[in-house]
Design a protein around this motif. Structure first.
Motif, PDB file in Angstrom:
ATOM      1  N   PHE A  41       0.849  -1.192   0.000  1.00 51.46           N
ATOM      2  CA  PHE A  41       0.000   0.000   0.000  1.00 51.46           C
ATOM      3  C   PHE A  41       0.885   1.244   0.000  1.00 51.46           C
ATOM      4  N   VAL A  42       0.353   2.319  -0.548  1.00 54.61           N
ATOM      5  CA  VAL A  42       1.091   3.576  -0.641  1.00 54.61           C
ATOM      6  C   VAL A  42       0.205   4.686  -0.081  1.00 54.61           C
TER       7      VAL A  42
ATOM      8  N   LEU B 239      -4.574   4.308  10.072  1.00 54.96           N
ATOM      9  CA  LEU B 239      -4.896   2.876   9.913  1.00 54.96           C
ATOM     10  C   LEU B 239      -6.232   2.706   9.187  1.00 54.96           C
ATOM     11  N   GLY B 240      -7.192   3.569   9.508  1.00 51.36           N
ATOM     12  CA  GLY B 240      -8.468   3.508   8.806  1.00 51.36           C
ATOM     13  C   GLY B 240      -8.311   3.777   7.330  1.00 51.36           C
ATOM     14  N   VAL B 241      -7.518   4.794   7.003  1.00 55.26           N
ATOM     15  CA  VAL B 241      -7.252   5.119   5.595  1.00 55.26           C
ATOM     16  C   VAL B 241      -6.554   3.951   4.909  1.00 55.26           C
ATOM     17  N   MET B 242      -5.564   3.362   5.598  1.00 47.81           N
ATOM     18  CA  MET B 242      -4.829   2.223   5.029  1.00 47.81           C
ATOM     19  C   MET B 242      -5.779   1.065   4.731  1.00 47.81           C
ATOM     20  N   PHE B 243      -6.631   0.746   5.696  1.00 46.61           N
ATOM     21  CA  PHE B 243      -7.535  -0.397   5.533  1.00 46.61           C
ATOM     22  C   PHE B 243      -8.473  -0.199   4.352  1.00 46.61           C
ATOM     23  N   LEU B 244      -9.052   0.975   4.260  1.00 47.59           N
ATOM     24  CA  LEU B 244     -10.030   1.231   3.203  1.00 47.59           C
ATOM     25  C   LEU B 244      -9.382   1.424   1.838  1.00 47.59           C
ATOM     26  N   SER B 245      -8.072   1.702   1.800  1.00 54.86           N
ATOM     27  CA  SER B 245      -7.409   1.900   0.505  1.00 54.86           C
ATOM     28  C   SER B 245      -6.953   0.591  -0.122  1.00 54.86           C
ATOM     29  N   LEU B 246      -6.874  -0.466   0.675  1.00 54.14           N
ATOM     30  CA  LEU B 246      -6.372  -1.734   0.153  1.00 54.14           C
ATOM     31  C   LEU B 246      -7.431  -2.469  -0.659  1.00 54.14           C
TER      32      LEU B 246
ATOM     33  N   VAL C 212      -9.615  -5.582  -1.935  1.00 61.51           N
ATOM     34  CA  VAL C 212     -10.270  -6.602  -1.109  1.00 61.51           C
ATOM     35  C   VAL C 212      -9.529  -7.942  -1.138  1.00 61.51           C
ATOM     36  N   LYS C 213      -8.808  -8.240  -2.238  1.00 55.70           N
ATOM     37  CA  LYS C 213      -8.104  -9.520  -2.355  1.00 55.70           C
ATOM     38  C   LYS C 213      -6.680  -9.478  -1.831  1.00 55.70           C
ATOM     39  N   ASN C 214      -6.237  -8.301  -1.392  1.00 52.66           N
ATOM     40  CA  ASN C 214      -4.870  -8.160  -0.904  1.00 52.66           C
ATOM     41  C   ASN C 214      -4.752  -8.803   0.481  1.00 52.66           C
ATOM     42  N   PRO C 215      -3.810  -9.744   0.668  1.00 53.59           N
ATOM     43  CA  PRO C 215      -3.641 -10.369   1.992  1.00 53.59           C
ATOM     44  C   PRO C 215      -3.374  -9.360   3.096  1.00 53.59           C
ATOM     45  N   LEU C 216      -2.812  -8.203   2.740  1.00 51.54           N
ATOM     46  CA  LEU C 216      -2.551  -7.167   3.723  1.00 51.54           C
ATOM     47  C   LEU C 216      -3.827  -6.717   4.432  1.00 51.54           C
ATOM     48  N   LYS C 217      -4.928  -6.708   3.689  1.00 46.31           N
ATOM     49  CA  LYS C 217      -6.193  -6.235   4.262  1.00 46.31           C
ATOM     50  C   LYS C 217      -6.657  -7.166   5.380  1.00 46.31           C
TER      51      LYS C 217
ATOM     52  N   THR D  23     -16.014   0.771  -2.722  1.00 42.02           N
ATOM     53  CA  THR D  23     -16.737   1.088  -1.490  1.00 42.02           C
ATOM     54  C   THR D  23     -17.568  -0.096  -1.022  1.00 42.02           C
ATOM     55  N   MET D  24     -18.208  -0.779  -1.969  1.00 43.67           N
ATOM     56  CA  MET D  24     -18.977  -1.983  -1.604  1.00 43.67           C
ATOM     57  C   MET D  24     -18.063  -3.037  -0.986  1.00 43.67           C
ATOM     58  N   ASP D  25     -16.912  -3.239  -1.601  1.00 38.72           N
ATOM     59  CA  ASP D  25     -15.966  -4.212  -1.061  1.00 38.72           C
ATOM     60  C   ASP D  25     -15.531  -3.832   0.347  1.00 38.72           C
ATOM     61  N   ASN D  26     -15.350  -2.543   0.577  1.00 32.92           N
ATOM     62  CA  ASN D  26     -14.947  -2.093   1.911  1.00 32.92           C
ATOM     63  C   ASN D  26     -16.056  -2.321   2.929  1.00 32.92           C
ATOM     64  N   LEU D  27     -17.303  -2.078   2.531  1.00 36.62           N
ATOM     65  CA  LEU D  27     -18.424  -2.364   3.424  1.00 36.62           C
ATOM     66  C   LEU D  27     -18.452  -3.848   3.799  1.00 36.62           C
ATOM     67  N   ALA D  28     -18.256  -4.708   2.775  1.00 40.30           N
ATOM     68  CA  ALA D  28     -18.253  -6.150   3.038  1.00 40.30           C
ATOM     69  C   ALA D  28     -17.096  -6.530   3.955  1.00 40.30           C
ATOM     70  N   SER D  29     -15.926  -5.942   3.728  1.00 38.59           N
ATOM     71  CA  SER D  29     -14.758  -6.257   4.560  1.00 38.59           C
ATOM     72  C   SER D  29     -14.986  -5.823   5.999  1.00 38.59           C
ATOM     73  N   CYS D  30     -15.658  -4.694   6.191  1.00 37.05           N
ATOM     74  CA  CYS D  30     -15.930  -4.212   7.542  1.00 37.05           C
ATOM     75  C   CYS D  30     -16.853  -5.165   8.308  1.00 37.05           C
ATOM     76  N   MET D  31     -17.729  -5.847   7.585  1.00 37.37           N
ATOM     77  CA  MET D  31     -18.705  -6.718   8.260  1.00 37.37           C
ATOM     78  C   MET D  31     -18.213  -8.153   8.412  1.00 37.37           C
ATOM     79  N   GLU D  32     -17.041  -8.460   7.880  1.00 38.45           N
ATOM     80  CA  GLU D  32     -16.533  -9.824   7.956  1.00 38.45           C
ATOM     81  C   GLU D  32     -15.398  -9.897   8.966  1.00 38.45           C
ATOM     82  N   ASN D  33     -15.670 -10.465  10.141  1.00 38.23           N
ATOM     83  CA  ASN D  33     -14.650 -10.715  11.162  1.00 38.23           C
ATOM     84  C   ASN D  33     -13.838  -9.465  11.497  1.00 38.23           C
TER      85      ASN D  33
END
Length: 1635
Positions: free
Chosen positions: A14-15, A82-89, A91-96, A137-147
């Motif tokens: 991530f950058v 950290l919030g910016v980092m998480f939402l910028s990654l 969805v398939k990146n292992p870093l997320k 944005t949809m992917d980020n919403l899904a990521s927020c709701m998964e674990n």
């Protein structure tokens, strides 16, 4: 066995933007120890993997901080980052995922702060208005709701905003999709975004449950309520919209039910609402306004089948079916869903929908199981095995368990298994063993034939449910029956899976029932003994498949059984070594040992030390007559469960022994297996050598340590190297000039495997072995000579091997060698022999990879000087060489095209141009297209190649486009060449022209693949332009639609397919839409019936079907197949008969195109929904008055028969492998039911008019052929709406047809329409309708048709498995009584020999069954008496007064002969002696005997008797003497040798002569030799020469084979006799010496 290297995981880093980096800089401490420093360090890392390690340090760092530090502004700002980092990654990146995990571990005091930071960042994301960012944005919403605890809390806070964003995004994406209509690639991308929107909306409702509890938001003015209503409205729209992807429709169905469930009140009425929705009985007055506004379209319009299906899925997935949630309404809904799904199963025939339906039905059965845990007694009764719902569900299973789709078959198995569990769960008490439902299922399944694949999985489910003992109690021969099926590979996997289920269950049962190890003997008797019998004496295919599929599973279940098998086989291996047809005990031993070692039950060293098998025994196996024994013996040496197991010296010696003798195997399958096994061996050499090398290093380090290595690793490494060197010596030695193709193929393949396993590497001294070290100059020249082979696979193998070796071979660095090889290749490229140009292409491709090629040829002024490399540019030598070679070929080709334009005849004889084009195409295949450097040069070459292709095509196309290309010799413009054209044939010209067209097509197809898939504006270096691609497309279109020669348009098709594949994946809209435009244009041209059209209406429409095939096959597989649907609709309308057709040409074209499309496997199951329409068109087209229409209809009909019933894989026309039950057929194609019935009625009305007038309906044969492909099944239940009974009366009438073949087909076609239990009544009725001998007028055609129907009904009845009950025997007695009443038809009173013959066939059928089934009794004595009378009064016994030209005479004599042989077999049975039947005396009286029949003047009679004699002789010499000899009339075989010998010298009929030799082969050789002097006036040696002369003089392979086998048997006997004489002579001499 060989370990593969793990793939390196690539993680994108991530950058952070400049602002965030500055923010972290400002808070980082000088020591770099705080959180800001850690994040800054992480953000500056270039590698994602390193960033993952950094992120994992966040939580430990926070945990070390004290509480006061946690409130520091630094931490707050870091959490924002950290919030910016998480939402910028991505969805398939292992870093997320790693970051989410770290955020979950944040200390509790920081949770609120972190959530606040996340809410701020996520709120900004939700405000986006950029459509391209919606998916992120949809992917980020899904990521927020998964674990993600913090993410979930954030979405919880932003619930309203999230809903509003989803509503907005779904609407805008839908609108953008509408605007991009026609751009399939962009629309598909938007569809996936839409799918994500629906999924996230569902997640929001399901996972953020606290926001949808309570009533605060359930007001009409609530923003949440309005958003939910808006989303529900869109989801409903997606659900009923057939243009969206099916996955979107399916998910929308889930979402609709979920939202209604969440919003509807009261919840108790929800099941009633959905039931009414499915049944179409919803009323607006009963519904709330929000429901009507949001999803009113579900109430007003009649719902389509797909909508109903997806609503059922939604209800099953989204409603609660367990945990005590079942009330009366839920139970009704469950049954309504089942009824809806079963109704849909009769209508949904598209492959995708059929697969979805089967999956949803399986979900229904799982839901029903859950519901039964807390249901009422009413539901349990409604779901018991005997209920109507479960009965219909079973009907679905029986109709779909052999569906063409794997997914449907798999789901069908799950449905059946769940049905069994549902019945168990619905039972009021515990299930007893004699449960009628289970016993009925078992009985029905066992009564099915074993060719029904669905039977295996269903029986397996029943075994798991009721236990194997209950099934074996009904039939103990089941294991043997299943093993018997395993001679067919298509059934072997199913059979082995069922057997595994059975023997595992049986073992479990016996272990629990018996104490100690006493169970194992019974288990061996049931499962191991039949296996050993098959391995020793079974047919080759059966033994092979049993070894491959059954044996490994048996050993896995019971490893201790291995010793039992080896012990039995070892004792008989020396005496029973097998033959070319059977493995014998030796082959069985090899198979068992190989399987045991391969699966880790045995090691070679243990096997040798324990004496399980000797070296001599393995050697016998390695050179055995039977191919599979050789393979098993080799597999024993090569295969091991452990990839690093050390190879012993004995194994190496045996491998060398095998390779020395078996390189020339004639069987491709055997060669393939040999190479595969040797590859495993070489991999084991490589793997184990590494282990040995490590052992050597350990030994060197240990010195005189405590634990020295017990063997010498260095010695083993030397043995390995010597072994590999020895193998290479043998292989190179086999490549001598004149060696056979099999030998060369095997040797080159194995050498290639060695080179692949031990790759060429420079400067590595630790390598165990390198093939290059074994390649001397003569061996290298031998490899080059392999390029001249006429077999292309030899060229390929030699090329691949040389490519692996050439970097380290100095021979190819010598300029002189390169020069001579290049000259040879250029000369061969213009040869008139087609395979020479292939040789040239491989040689040139090889030379292209030699670095010195260009320099050498430039220095020697060879044609490669057309390209001067730029020394300032660093380009790949391969690319430079390729460019130079292509240019050189083009220069030559350009001149040859000019010459050919003047004299095509001279070109055909002197310089056919296709070789040059072939070499150019082959050279382009070597290009590394992704790393080209000489772009300007290649652009020029490609443009020139395209133009040259057009020029060459213009020269040769007049020939291939001629209406009669096969005999055309064009007139040359060059009159000076007229003298040389006398030796040119039309065939030479045609070969030159169509091969040139072939190569042009392949070249242009290859050039099209140079087109980048992305937009050309982003790729200015593209070698080919859009305009050029369009021109190539027009070229292909022109030649496919105009060419007449099949070879030309077939190969133009190959190139056109490459073009369409490129276009279908191209982003350029104008190119992407070309296939659709071309397709519409050609369909319009076909429909227009324009007389000026140049489309070929003959030659099965020539290239037109190929053209349309290529366009349709390029359509994306996962789409809606819109082009296919449009095309099929147009074609079906064209083939439908019109009352006033303007022209039949469009109909002919449409029929021919349909045939091609139904044959095309690439269209897969998407074509199946149109089969019924195609069949209708073929049958109706057969009634046309135009021959061309009838011809094309016949071809289409033949294709459809193959498409429906499968490819015929045997010679038996009536094999049940290519048939299906009537219920399965009409369930799969329900539209054919009324059509075939109406057509059959019309046909039947013309067959038996009663006037005696001859009328033959054109469709009669086709209809009966289809119906004859069906067969009855005991699984045909009472729940099917497609009743088969209406067909029977019409088929009965068709049996009266005046056409013999039609009567035969009618006889077969009647069988599936008569239930087994109705056969006796039907047969009795048919027999009663036959005329009496006193009737004045007998219609023999009607009699014959009726008798054929009786015959086939009886055959099916007697072959069925319902033969053990008393009803069957009673039915059999009534049939025999009726037959006895009409016996006059089998006697001389009936003047028609054809009907007499058929009646006698019926008697033979019954008599054979009575004999085999051991049904004896006084009630049948009269029947046998009548048979005896018929035989003794027949012309076969009294003499033939007819001329041989009398219709039906041979057939009649054959029938009587069969009846006579049947009675002979029966009377020879010892059990028959207890019944003093006069028939026995009558059938064997001197006037009619085997000897008498063998001298018959009719070859048909002699052949039948000889065949029976061979069978008897085989039974006499069978090993199971006690079982077989009792069935043989031994008294008939006395004096047989003399009769056969006299026949042998007189027999003129080839088949009879072959059978005579076969009978002699099976007799006692000693008896034959003793009779030759009297019968033939020959001594033994003369007789042997006579037999050998037969093999030499005959043209028949069968006669040659049997005569050689007979001669070999005679030689063995003569040698044995000679040895006896010598031994006797020596004994006499010894005795005289003693005296």
């Amino acid at each position: 066995m060989v370990l593969k290297k793990k793939k390196e995981i690539q993680v994108d880093a991530f950058v952070l933007d400049h602002q965030q980096l500055e923010r972290l800089h400002s808070f980082a401490d000088a020591e770099g120890q705080n959180l800001a420093s850690l994040l800054l360090r992480c953000a500056l890392l270039p590698d994602g993997i390193q960033q993952i390690h950094c992120v994992k340090q966040i939580v430990p760092l926070l945990e070390k901080m004290d509480k006061s530090s946690l409130c520091d502004p630094v931490v707050k700002n870091c959490l924002d980052v950290l919030g910016v980092m998480f939402l910028s990654l991505d969805v398939k990146n292992p870093l997320k995922k790693v970051l989410a995990s770290s955020l979950n571990g944040i200390p509790e005091p920081l949770m609120a702060e972190a959530t606040q930071s996340f809410v701020f960042c996520l709120r900004e994301e939700l405000k986006t208005t950029d459509l391209s960012q919606y998916r992120k944005t949809m992917d980020n919403l899904a990521s927020c709701m998964e674990n993600n605890t913090i993410g979930k809390s954030s979405v919880n806070i932003l619930f309203k905003e999230a809903l509003q964003f989803l509503q907005k995004s779904v609407l805008e994406i839908e609108e953008e999709n509408r605007k991009l209509g026609g751009n399939r690639i962009a629309q598909t991308r938007l569809m996936h975004d839409l799918l994500m929107g629906v999924k996230v909306s569902m997640m929001l409702i399901q996972k953020i449950q606290e926001n949808v509890q309570g009533n605060f938001w359930k007001t009409l003015d609530s923003p949440i309520w309005q958003s939910m209503c808006g989303l529900l409205n869109r989801f409903t729209h997606f659900l009923i919209n057939e243009d969206v992807l099916q996955t979107v429709q399916t998910t929308a169905g889930l979402a609709v039910v979920l939202f209604i469930k969440t919003m509807f009140e009261p919840g108790e009425k929800l099941p009633c609402l959905i039931s009414d929705l499915l049944c179409g009985s919803l009323k607006h007055s009963d519904l709330p306004d929000w429901f009507v506004d949001s999803c009113g379209s579900l109430c007003t319009a009649e719902l389509s089948d797909s909508v109903l299906l997806f609503l059922c899925h939604g209800a099953l997935a989204m409603l609660e079916w367990k945990n005590g949630s079942m009330d009366q309404n839920m139970e009704k809904l469950l049954l309504d869903i089942a009824l809806t799904l079963l109704t849909l199963s009769t209508r949904l025939k598209e492959s995708v929908m059929a697969a979805s339906l089967s999956r949803i039905l399986a979900i229904w059965t799982a839901s029903a199981l859950d519901a039964l845990q807390s249901s009422s007694e009413n539901l349990k009764c409604s779901l018991s095995g005997n209920s109507g719902t479960i009965g219909k569900m079973l009907d679905y299973v029986y109709a779909h368990w052999e569906h063409p789709l794997d997914a449907v078959r798999h789901q069908t198995k799950l449905i059946f298994r769940n049905i069994l569990r549902i019945h168990q769960a619905s039972a009021k008490g515990p299930i007893v063993k004699v449960d009628p439902f289970f016993s009925g299922l078992i009985d029905n399944l066992l009564s099915l034939e074993w060719h029904v694949k669905g039977k295996y999985s269903s029986l397996g489910c029943l075994v798991e449910c009721v236990g194997i003992e209950n099934i074996l109690a009904m039939d103990r021969t089941i294991p043997a029956q299943i093993l018997g099926v395993m001679s067919d590979q298509s059934f072997a996997p199913y059979a082995s899976d069922l057997l595994e289920t059975m023997f595992v269950n049986h073992k479990r049962h016996l272990e629990s029932a018996l104490e100690g190890n006493t169970w194992i003997d019974k288990w061996h008797e049931a499962w191991v003994s039949p296996l050993l019998s098959i391995l020793c004496d079974g047919n080759p295919e059966q033994a092979t498949y049993v070894t491959d599929y059954y044996l490994p599973k048996l050993l896995k279940c019971s490893p201790e059984s291995l010793n039992y098998m080896i012990k039995i086989l070892h004792t008989s291996a020396e005496s029973n070594v097998g033959s070319c047809n059977t493995r014998g005990a030796l082959g069985a031993l090899m198979a068992c040992l190989r399987t045991a070692r391969a699966h880790g039950h045995l090691k070679f060293i243990d096997m040798m030390h324990s004496g399980l098998v000797s070296i001599t025994c393995i050697k016998q196996g390695l050179v055995h007559q039977h191919d599979q024994v050789q393979i098993d013996a080799l597999g024993l040496l090569c295969e091991s469960h452990w990839s690093t197991e050390i190879i012993s010296a004995e194994e190496m010696q045996l491998i060398e022994f095998f390779i020395s003798y078996n390189l020339n195997s004639q069987s491709p399958a055997v060669r393939q297996q040999i190479c595969s096994l040797l590859k495993k061996l070489f991999c084991r050499v490589h793997e184990s050598s590494q282990t040995v090398h490590k052992m050597q290093q350990m030994k060197s380090k240990q010195g005189l340590g405590k634990h020295p290595v017990p063997w010498d690793p260095l010695k083993t490494l030397h043995q390995y190297k010597d072994f590999m060197s020895s193998v290479c010596d043998i292989l190179f030695g086999a490549l001598f000039p004149g060696s056979s193709h099999p030998t060369r193929f095997t040797a080159l393949t194995v050498l290639g495997l060695i080179a692949e396993t031990f790759p060429v590497s420079e400067g590595q001294s630790q390598e165990l072995f390198q093939v290059a070290q074994e390649v001397s100059l003569p061996r290298l020249q031998t490899l080059l000579h392999c390029f001249a082979s006429t077999f292309e696979e030899i060229k390929i193998l030699a090329f691949d091997l040389l490519m692996k070796l050439h970097p380290v071979l100095p021979y190819f660095q010598e300029p002189q060698q390169l020069q001579s090889l290049f000259q040879v290749a250029m000369h061969l490229s213009t040869s008139t022999k087609p395979y020479d140009c292939v040789t040239a292409s491989y040689l040139l491709n090889f030379l292209i990879h030699q670095k010195g090629l260009l320099k050498t040829c430039l220095n020697n002024h060879l044609p490669l000087n057309t390209f001067q490399p730029d020394e300032d540019k660093s380009s790949d030598p391969v690319e430079e060489n390729t460019l130079a070679v292509v240019k050189s070929l083009m220069v030559n080709l350009e001149g040859e095209i000019l010459q050919a334009d003047k004299s095509l005849l001279q070109a055909a004889t002197s310089f056919p141009m296709y070789g040059r084009v072939h070499c150019i195409t082959a050279a382009l295949h070597q290009l590394p297209l992704n790393i080209l450097t000489l772009i300007p040069e290649w652009k020029e070459v490609v443009a020139k190649l395209i133009l040259m292709s057009y020029e060459l095509s213009a020269v040769v196309s007049p020939v291939v486009q001629s209406s009669s290309p096969e005999g055309l010799i064009p007139m040359d413009t060059d009159l000076d060449e007229e003298q040389q054209t006398c030796d040119v044939t039309a065939q030479m010209v045609l070969v030159c022209c169509w091969r040139s067209m072939k190569e042009i097509s392949l070249l242009l197809g290859k050039l099209c693949q140079l087109l980048p898939l992305q937009a050309l504006s982003n790729y200015p270096d593209a070698l080919i332009t859009v305009e050029q691609v369009k021109e190539i497309g027009e070229y292909f279109k022109h030649h496919l639609l105009k060419s007449r020669h099949r070879g030309a348009f077939e190969l133009a098709y190959a190139g056109f397919v490459k073009l369409t594949e490129v276009l279908s994946r191209c982003d350029n809209e104008s190119l992407h839409r070309l296939p659709e435009q071309w397709l519409c244009n050609v369909l319009e041209e076909i429909k227009s019936s324009d007389p000026s059209s140049k489309l070929c209406a003959t030659r099965r429409s020539a290239g037109i079907p190929f053209y349309i095939q290529a366009l349709l096959a390029s359509e994306p597989k996962k789409g809606k197949a819109g082009l296919l649907k449009m095309t099929m609709k147009e074609l079906i309308s064209l083939v439908s008969p019109s009352s006033t057709p303007a022209s039949t040409v469009p109909q002919v074209h449409a029929l021919n195109i349909l045939r091609a499309l139904f044959k095309d496997t690439r269209l897969g199951e998407n074509i199946i929904p149109y089969v019924a329409d195609g069949m209708r068109a073929a049958i109706l087209g057969f009634t046309s008055s135009v021959w061309a229409v009838r011809n094309s209809s016949t071809l289409l009909f033949s294709t459809l028969i193959t498409r429906i019933f499968g490819v015929k894989r045997g010679k038996d026309e009536n094999s049940k492998k290519n048939r299906m039950t009537g219920r399965e057929f009409f369930t799969r194609f329900p539209n054919l039911y009324p059509f075939l019935l109406s057509q059959l009625e019309a046909v039947a009305s013309t067959v038996d008019s009663g006037t005696g007038e001859f009328k033959l309906h054109p469709s009669l044969f086709l209809l009966l052929l289809i119906l004859g492909k069906l067969y009855p099944s005991p699984m045909d239940g009472t729940y099917s709406a497609l009743n088969m009974a209406p067909f029977a009366p019409f088929i009965l009438r068709c049996g009266h047809s005046p056409v013999y073949r039609s009567r035969e087909l009618a006889g077969r076609a009647l069988v599936p329409f008569i239930m087994i239990n109705q056969v006796p009544q039907t047969v009795s009725s048919l027999l009663a309708g036959l005329p009496d001998c006193t009737d004045p007028c007998v219609r023999q055609n009607a009699v014959h048709g009726t008798l054929l129907q009786v015959f086939h009904l009886l055959q099916s009845y007697l072959e069925s498995k319902h033969r053990t009950n008393s009803d069957f025997l009673q039915g059999l007695r009534s049939i025999i009584t009726c037959i006895e009443a009409k016996l006059w038809l089998a006697k001389w009173q009936n003047p028609c020999l054809v009907t007499r013959s058929t009646y006698i066939d019926i008697l033979t059928l019954l008599n054979n069954y009575l004999g085999k089934s051991k049904i004896k009794g006084t009630e049948f004595l009269g029947f046998w008496d009548e048979i005896g009378t018929i035989i003794s009064d027949s012309e076969l016994a009294t003499g033939i007064s007819y001329s041989s030209a009398v219709p039906g005479l041979p057939q009649y004599l054959q029938s009587v002969t069969k009846l006579f042989l049947s009675m002979l077999t029966m009377t020879s049975d010892p059990g028959f002696a207890n019944y003093s039947s006069p028939a026995k005396l009558k059938t064997v009286k001197p006037c009619l005997s085997v000897a008498h029949l063998l001298h018959s003047e009719f070859c048909e009679v002699r052949l039948l008797v000889l065949e029976a004699t061979v069978v008897w002789l085989k039974q006499v010499h069978s090993k199971s003497v006690t079982e077989e000899r009792g069935k043989v009339p031994l008294y008939l075989l006395s004096g047989l040798e003399e009769i056969l010998l006299r026949m042998a010298v007189k027999e003129k009929h080839p088949e009879c002569f072959c059978k005579v030799l076969e009978a002699l082969y099976h007799t006692d050789t000693q008896n034959v030799l003793s009779e030759t002097e009297d019968a033939l006036k020959m001594n033994a040696r003369e007789f042997l020469h006579w037999v050998l002369n037969i093999a030499d003089a005959s043209d028949s392979i069968e006669i040659q084979s049997i005569s050689l086998k007979f001669a070999s048997k005679l030689v063995i006997r003569l040698v044995q006799d000679q040895q006896k004489v010598r031994k006797s002579h020596l004994t006499i001499m010894s005795a005289s010496d003693l005296l």
